[in-house]
Design a protein around this motif. Sequence first.
Motif, PDB file in Angstrom:
ATOM      1  N   VAL B  97      53.248  48.705  34.821  1.00  0.00           N
ATOM      2  CA  VAL B  97      54.013  49.438  33.804  1.00  0.00           C
ATOM      3  C   VAL B  97      53.659  48.941  32.403  1.00  0.00           C
ATOM      4  O   VAL B  97      53.487  49.729  31.470  1.00  0.00           O
ATOM      5  CB  VAL B  97      55.531  49.302  34.060  1.00  0.00           C
ATOM      6  N   GLU B  98      53.517  47.627  32.265  1.00  0.00           N
ATOM      7  CA  GLU B  98      53.214  47.079  30.942  1.00  0.00           C
ATOM      8  C   GLU B  98      51.811  47.457  30.475  1.00  0.00           C
ATOM      9  O   GLU B  98      51.582  47.680  29.295  1.00  0.00           O
ATOM     10  CB  GLU B  98      53.392  45.548  30.946  1.00  0.00           C
ATOM     11  N   ASN B 100      50.130  50.151  31.461  1.00  0.00           N
ATOM     12  CA  ASN B 100      49.884  51.606  31.468  1.00  0.00           C
ATOM     13  C   ASN B 100      51.134  52.340  31.009  1.00  0.00           C
ATOM     14  O   ASN B 100      51.570  53.313  31.619  1.00  0.00           O
ATOM     15  CB  ASN B 100      49.521  52.066  32.891  1.00  0.00           C
ATOM     16  N   ARG B 101      51.700  51.843  29.913  1.00  0.00           N
ATOM     17  CA  ARG B 101      53.021  52.305  29.499  1.00  0.00           C
ATOM     18  C   ARG B 101      53.119  53.825  29.347  1.00  0.00           C
ATOM     19  O   ARG B 101      53.993  54.465  29.912  1.00  0.00           O
ATOM     20  CB  ARG B 101      53.393  51.626  28.170  1.00  0.00           C
ATOM     21  N   HIS B 102      52.213  54.431  28.618  1.00  0.00           N
ATOM     22  CA  HIS B 102      52.282  55.873  28.365  1.00  0.00           C
ATOM     23  C   HIS B 102      52.067  56.691  29.632  1.00  0.00           C
ATOM     24  O   HIS B 102      52.746  57.674  29.884  1.00  0.00           O
ATOM     25  CB  HIS B 102      51.240  56.286  27.313  1.00  0.00           C
ATOM     26  N   TRP B 104      52.584  55.766  32.653  1.00  0.00           N
ATOM     27  CA  TRP B 104      53.681  55.591  33.593  1.00  0.00           C
ATOM     28  C   TRP B 104      54.884  56.412  33.164  1.00  0.00           C
ATOM     29  O   TRP B 104      55.542  57.077  33.971  1.00  0.00           O
ATOM     30  CB  TRP B 104      54.043  54.108  33.705  1.00  0.00           C
ATOM     31  N   GLN B 105      55.174  56.398  31.870  1.00  0.00           N
ATOM     32  CA  GLN B 105      56.299  57.175  31.351  1.00  0.00           C
ATOM     33  C   GLN B 105      56.084  58.667  31.623  1.00  0.00           C
ATOM     34  O   GLN B 105      57.021  59.393  31.939  1.00  0.00           O
ATOM     35  CB  GLN B 105      56.459  56.913  29.843  1.00  0.00           C
ATOM     36  N   PHE B 163      63.180  49.749  33.183  1.00  0.00           N
ATOM     37  CA  PHE B 163      61.964  49.754  32.357  1.00  0.00           C
ATOM     38  C   PHE B 163      61.977  50.884  31.315  1.00  0.00           C
ATOM     39  O   PHE B 163      61.414  50.743  30.238  1.00  0.00           O
ATOM     40  CB  PHE B 163      60.703  49.784  33.238  1.00  0.00           C
ATOM     41  N   SER B 164      62.627  52.007  31.635  1.00  0.00           N
ATOM     42  CA  SER B 164      62.748  53.083  30.639  1.00  0.00           C
ATOM     43  C   SER B 164      63.596  52.633  29.456  1.00  0.00           C
ATOM     44  O   SER B 164      63.218  52.829  28.299  1.00  0.00           O
ATOM     45  CB  SER B 164      63.429  54.322  31.230  1.00  0.00           C
ATOM     46  N   ALA B 167      61.634  50.237  27.397  1.00  0.00           N
ATOM     47  CA  ALA B 167      60.560  50.845  26.607  1.00  0.00           C
ATOM     48  C   ALA B 167      61.120  51.589  25.395  1.00  0.00           C
ATOM     49  O   ALA B 167      60.500  51.643  24.335  1.00  0.00           O
ATOM     50  CB  ALA B 167      59.742  51.793  27.491  1.00  0.00           C
TER      51      ALA B 167
END
Lengths: 196, 196
Positions: B97-98, B100-102, B104-105, B163-164, B167
Amino acid sequence: MARRSDHTHDEIRAMAVAAARAKIENAGLDKVTLRGIARDIGYSPGTLYNVFDSADELMMRVNAGTIDDLVAALSAAERNGAEPDLRALLAIYRDFVEQNRHRWQAVFDYSLSDPGAAPDWYVAKLNDGLAVVERAVARLPGDFPYPPAVVARVIWAGLHGIFSLGAEGNLKLVTDRDAADLAEALIALIDRAIRH
Amino acid sequence: MARRSDHTHDEIRAMAVAAARAKIENAGLDKVTLRGIARDIGYSPGTLYNVFDSADELMMRVNAGTIDDLVAALSAAERNGAEPDLRALLAIYRDFVEQNRHRWQAVFDYSLSDPGAAPDWYVAKLNDGLAVVERAVARLPGDFPYPPAVVARVIWAGLHGIFSLGAEGNLKLVTDRDAADLAEALIALIDRAIRH
């Protein structure tokens, strides 16, 4: 556009907040623009920029009203010295989310341009709501691998994930259980972990 | 715009998916339009509508690639008969997640126009990832107040919420703990509930 000047700044603020709230409830957050809200209440966008520091402030006032309503519902469960358990609070949360779906989603979807700049009154409201959950956690018999404040925040974020995925239709891709079922499982598991 | 015809449909699909993935990683989901992606690969929007059933299908292919990458990372932990525990899987999830933030979101933010119409291959991928978590849950000693499949989905949705909120900057309004801390607490509580 009719330009009116027969309201005080405070009245214009209240009108704008009410109009934005109605727009979110009826059409969703995507449809809210400062220009549209100004039109809805018969003032120019410039007037709204005069009475709010920013569009962010308007949205935060709407979200604060939503959080107020939820905190009031949660706090009502503690009336007359009652000590609601996590299941009772979950039922209140679930009903609120179901009955105020758009407003509730807006609380989370509306990212502040600068989260570090959230005003104290807004942060205080969020934490008031969490304090009710925290007290219910602290009343559980058992020992605490994490402080009640942390457990309450895990519950808050976990429920947010479950109800968001449910609202977006993603939950049903991976389970027959609905958001309310998974939320109940989360609460039961955490209750059990503490009663350990 | 240069109109090219030197690629097969499969090649155009792959080019469009790669372009959309790059756009999401660099600029976020908001910046992805079918028109923009077509321009990026030198084809007309009409060509993309020829090779994809819809813009939804393009986005789902991108998201499927993201889920593939995460499932591959989780599955690698089971290589050679290894039996990763929930903490090990959480570390893999958190790192993914860290990093590949975009992307993953986008898996979560992109609501299908019609969630009921998600293709089988997409749903299968999601469930492959959850199966790795489910096996780790099922290996826990103890008894299960809920089936491992349900516990795995509570973990999945709970981590998504944590995590959402992290972020979006909402988490820091109510706690000093970061998303990784709360995620670890969620996993530890669920682990403890089952070992009960």
